[in-house]
Design an enzyme around this catalytic site. Sequence first.
Site, PDB file in Angstrom:
ATOM      1  N   HIS A  24       1.054  -1.188   0.275  1.00 30.28           N
ATOM      2  CA  HIS A  24       0.391   0.095   0.021  1.00 30.28           C
ATOM      3  C   HIS A  24       0.532   1.251  -0.024  1.00 30.28           C
ATOM      4  CE1 HIS A  24       0.144  -0.548   4.401  1.00 30.28           C
ATOM      5  NE2 HIS A  24      -0.614  -2.185   4.214  1.00 30.28           N
ATOM      6  N   HIS A  78      -2.243 -10.973  14.853  1.00 31.69           N
ATOM      7  CA  HIS A  78      -2.753 -10.077  14.090  1.00 31.69           C
ATOM      8  C   HIS A  78      -3.736 -10.254  12.963  1.00 31.69           C
ATOM      9  CE1 HIS A  78      -2.231  -5.975  12.340  1.00 31.69           C
ATOM     10  NE2 HIS A  78      -1.447  -5.885  11.817  1.00 31.69           N
ATOM     11  N   GLU A  80      -4.394  -8.329   9.797  1.00 30.44           N
ATOM     12  CA  GLU A  80      -3.881  -7.510   9.019  1.00 30.44           C
ATOM     13  C   GLU A  80      -3.943  -9.156   8.077  1.00 30.44           C
ATOM     14  OE1 GLU A  80      -1.218  -4.948   8.618  1.00 30.44           O
ATOM     15  OE2 GLU A  80      -1.898  -3.695   6.607  1.00 30.44           O
ATOM     16  N   ASP A  82      -2.696  -9.603   5.043  1.00 29.84           N
ATOM     17  CA  ASP A  82      -1.238 -10.117   5.350  1.00 29.84           C
ATOM     18  C   ASP A  82      -0.656 -11.573   5.950  1.00 29.84           C
ATOM     19  OD1 ASP A  82      -1.121  -8.212   6.593  1.00 29.84           O
ATOM     20  OD2 ASP A  82       1.530  -8.145   6.393  1.00 29.84           O
ATOM     21  N   HIS A 145       0.448  -3.081  15.258  1.00 32.60           N
ATOM     22  CA  HIS A 145       0.248  -2.269  13.870  1.00 32.60           C
ATOM     23  C   HIS A 145      -0.970  -1.560  14.666  1.00 32.60           C
ATOM     24  CE1 HIS A 145      -0.312  -2.165   9.564  1.00 32.60           C
ATOM     25  NE2 HIS A 145       0.052  -0.304  10.374  1.00 32.60           N
ATOM     26  N   ASP A 164       4.627  -8.117  13.778  1.00 32.26           N
ATOM     27  CA  ASP A 164       4.669  -7.044  12.601  1.00 32.26           C
ATOM     28  C   ASP A 164       6.019  -6.550  13.327  1.00 32.26           C
ATOM     29  OD1 ASP A 164       3.379  -7.415  10.823  1.00 32.26           O
ATOM     30  OD2 ASP A 164       1.603  -5.849  11.130  1.00 32.26           O
ATOM     31  N   TYR A 192      11.154  -0.352   7.422  1.00 29.17           N
ATOM     32  CA  TYR A 192       9.968  -0.758   7.681  1.00 29.17           C
ATOM     33  C   TYR A 192       9.093   0.184   9.219  1.00 29.17           C
ATOM     34  CZ  TYR A 192       6.844  -4.389   9.751  1.00 29.17           C
ATOM     35  OH  TYR A 192       5.434  -5.118   9.870  1.00 29.17           O
ATOM     36  N   HIS A 223       7.607 -10.818   9.760  1.00 29.15           N
ATOM     37  CA  HIS A 223       8.084 -10.132   7.968  1.00 29.15           C
ATOM     38  C   HIS A 223       9.391 -10.669   7.892  1.00 29.15           C
ATOM     39  CE1 HIS A 223       4.333  -8.705   6.922  1.00 29.15           C
ATOM     40  NE2 HIS A 223       4.121  -7.945   7.730  1.00 29.15           N
TER      41      HIS A 223
HETATM   42 FE   LIG Z   1      -0.028  -4.757  10.441  1.00 26.20          FE
HETATM   43 FE   LIG Z   2       2.563  -7.245   8.758  1.00 27.82          FE
END
Ligand SMILES: [Fe+2]
Ligand SMILES: [Fe+2]
Length: 392
Positions: A24, A78, A80, A82, A145, A164, A192, A223
Amino acid sequence: MKAYKLRDNIWWVGGIDWDLRNFHGYLTQRGSTYNAYLIIDEKITLIDNVKYYLYEEMLSRISSVIDPSKIDILIQNHVEMDHSSGLPMLMKLLPNVPIYTNANGIKGLKAHFGPEGWDFHEIKTGDSINIGKRDLTFMTTPMVHWPDNQFTYCPHEKILFSNDAFGQHIASSERMANELPLNMVLEEAKKYYANIVLPYSKQVQKVLEAAAPLEIEMIAPSHGLIWTDGIGQIIDAYKHWAYYDADPQKALVIYDTMWKSTQKMAFAIAQAFENKGVRAKMLNLQTNHISDIMTEVMDAKYVCVGSPTLNSSILPTVAAFLYYLKGLSPKNRIGLAFGSYGWGGQSIPILQQLLGDKDQCGFEMLDPIKTQYIPDRATLDKITQDLEQQIT
Ligand SMILES: [Fe+2]
Ligand SMILES: [Fe+2]
């Protein structure tokens, strides 16, 4: 594809997104990974998940160790996508498996996937579950996050599954940070942080404090590379970044230009910093991506932004950068607005406002600098001399 062994009975089973170049708006030149972790104990546990299009890859890695249908427990650190958009596919295979996450995690997963009959178990900070030889302890880390983020800690092996936090967007066949040049991994961790974590630095401060008593021998983020040897460096870096530390010997001169007048000013401004012993980095918005410029903002005390006046305003490239900068909210910086103009000169007050106003970037500001049409040598020298007076 195979699982990667981290410790006896603890495996990395994530997916590698070699082709990812845009997260994004964040330019991810090196791709990324979505890290999931499998713990083989009396209760077989999977921590986190992957992006939906890497689900088969995750499944094949799990299958290289155990039959995936044998998984007993899911932990979702998390919401999100991903890290969660592979979850609905896995739940078809494991419809009755309990999912451990916090209240915001449950709310978020329900909102994303509308799951029917998923067996959610709410955890709070300090809660533990026993999976056999091991306990797994949870710590919620809201806004690092999203509101739903949490850490999972395994005291038995002293591994922090940090999701994250401490991540980097790097696709590689190496899994451990110490298998690659550490400076490169730290630089990607900085990028990041700049582009994802920076607005939540106050929350990062709290999380660093709360996590300080943990004995950690491995940080396994969601990640990129896994930290072992570099743990001290990445935690130290997070302390600097979370408290908005900036190098008083580093300035950025960020600009776009129409007929090179604003560019000439940019070099005169850089000269003033150099004359005062401050390193100045030229960042033309035509050739630098805003997400890379944010990495530079992470440790620069001075953020100078220049635009000529176009249509009674600033150039769209500069507007895009400033809007992005404001959203990411670095603090403790000194700003400078500059630009050339033909007749109206509106770009300079607009830049001054976007950098300096309390409800914008809120930087302490140096005096703005403007010149009409093309600055000659004498004008440029005066820009340098006048600015030198302002740099302490
Ligand atoms: Fe995230
Ligand atoms: Fe992430």
